[in-house]
Design an enzyme around this catalytic site. Structure first.
Site, PDB file in Angstrom:
ATOM      1  N   SER A  93       0.810  -1.211   0.000  1.00 31.51           N
ATOM      2  CA  SER A  93       0.000   0.000   0.000  1.00 31.51           C
ATOM      3  C   SER A  93       0.853   1.276   0.000  1.00 31.51           C
ATOM      4  O   SER A  93       1.705   1.458  -0.857  1.00 31.51           O
ATOM      5  CB  SER A  93      -0.955  -0.040   1.200  1.00 31.51           C
ATOM      6  OG  SER A  93      -1.974   0.927   1.055  1.00 31.51           O
ATOM      7  N   ASP A 194     -10.046  -4.670  -4.607  1.00 28.14           N
ATOM      8  CA  ASP A 194      -9.388  -3.933  -3.530  1.00 28.14           C
ATOM      9  C   ASP A 194     -10.300  -2.757  -3.196  1.00 28.14           C
ATOM     10  O   ASP A 194     -10.585  -1.926  -4.051  1.00 28.14           O
ATOM     11  CB  ASP A 194      -8.012  -3.437  -4.035  1.00 28.14           C
ATOM     12  CG  ASP A 194      -7.189  -2.748  -2.975  1.00 28.14           C
ATOM     13  OD1 ASP A 194      -7.768  -2.088  -2.098  1.00 28.14           O
ATOM     14  OD2 ASP A 194      -5.954  -2.845  -3.042  1.00 28.14           O
ATOM     15  N   HIS A 224      -7.485  -5.776  -0.134  1.00 29.92           N
ATOM     16  CA  HIS A 224      -6.332  -4.878  -0.073  1.00 29.92           C
ATOM     17  C   HIS A 224      -5.129  -5.440   0.698  1.00 29.92           C
ATOM     18  O   HIS A 224      -3.997  -5.396   0.225  1.00 29.92           O
ATOM     19  CB  HIS A 224      -6.742  -3.519   0.520  1.00 29.92           C
ATOM     20  CG  HIS A 224      -5.613  -2.541   0.554  1.00 29.92           C
ATOM     21  ND1 HIS A 224      -4.969  -2.135  -0.598  1.00 29.92           N
ATOM     22  CD2 HIS A 224      -4.990  -1.912   1.584  1.00 29.92           C
ATOM     23  CE1 HIS A 224      -4.000  -1.289  -0.274  1.00 29.92           C
ATOM     24  NE2 HIS A 224      -3.991  -1.135   1.042  1.00 29.92           N
TER      25      HIS A 224
END
Length: 259
Positions: A93, A194, A224
């Protein structure tokens, strides 16, 4: 304030090949810990830092900015470089943004990048309001724990601190501008489903980096936080294969480790 149980940083002294792992925005090393342990068990030297303002309470993040998070990544990277022949960076991320900045700045000193659902742009139209909104509202509902796997949970904040979110948007701009300077081998893994970071993020990375050795893989069964989801083992194994392909010493490490 001491980190929450499970959110502590993790370090392992292994062989001459090092790996720096970087967690995401409002997350903690807990989301990367199984991955770090997998690489450590293979004989690699591993560093998984806790980014400033993370792993305690969301209010602690309000005083931090992207420069603080990046400085910690840079510091851990320098420490790995001093004792390893080759260093790889694995990130989730926002950690992907920090890793891409590191790669753009350090060139050949980074042997390769493994990015999982990298976050490099805003997917929320309201981001343009952050410069003003952050002075009116301290936080909004959090983004942690987007996981498909039943019973798996991410240790992250349940609120998003808006001063920090505003700073994240500034990081994205900085990273996007430098993407063409990224030339290292890249393994990019992303989830089609996601709910935090859209596929447009991975598309942007793939379109703008200058790397010629690029592998893209889909985490079909994960959301995610794929590092704690159904595709976790695939991510761990793929990253280890990627590292061993580019760093022959990593294979001998493993044999030595087992021996």
């Amino acid at each position: 304030m001491p980190p929450l149980p499970g959110a502590e940083p993790f370090h392992h002294e292994g062989g001459p090949v090092g790996v720096l792992l970087v967690h995401g925005f409002t997350g903690s090393p807990q989301s990367m810990r199984p991955w770090a342990e997998h690489l450590a068990a293979a004989g690699l030297t591993v560093a998984l830092p806790l980014l400033p303002g993370h792993g305690t309470r969301w209010q602690d993040m309000q005083a931090t900015r992207w420069e603080d998070w990046y400085a910690e990544v840079e510091r851990e990277f320098s420490a790995l470089r001093e004792r390893c022949e080759q260093v790889f960076v694995c990130a989730l991320s926002m950690g992907g943004s920090l890793a891409l900045r590191l790669a753009a700045r350090h060139g050949d000193a980074i042997a390769g990048l493994v990015l999982v659902n990298p976050s490099v742009r805003s997917d929320n139209p309201a981001t343009v309001l952050l410069p003003v909104l952050r002075h009116l509202v301290p936080s909004l509902p959090g983004v942690a724990n987007d996981i498909a796997l039943e019973g798996s949970a991410e240790l992250g904040y349940d609120r998003t601190p808006l001063h920090a979110a505003w700073s994240l948007s500034r990081l994205w701009r900085t990273v996007q501008a430098a993407l063409p300077e990224v030339r290292q081998p890249v393994l990019l893994l992303h989830s089609p489903q996601d709910h935090v970071v859209s596929p447009a993020n991975s598309e942007l990375v793939l379109a703008r980096i200058s790397s010629t050795d690029v592998t893209e893989k889909l985490c079909e069964r994960s959301f995610h936080v794929a590092t704690l989801d159904h595709d976790a083992e695939m991510i761990f194994e793929s990253s280890l294969d990627f590292i061993r392909r580019l760093a022959p010493a990593a294979t001998t490490d493993a044999e030595h480790h087992l021996g």
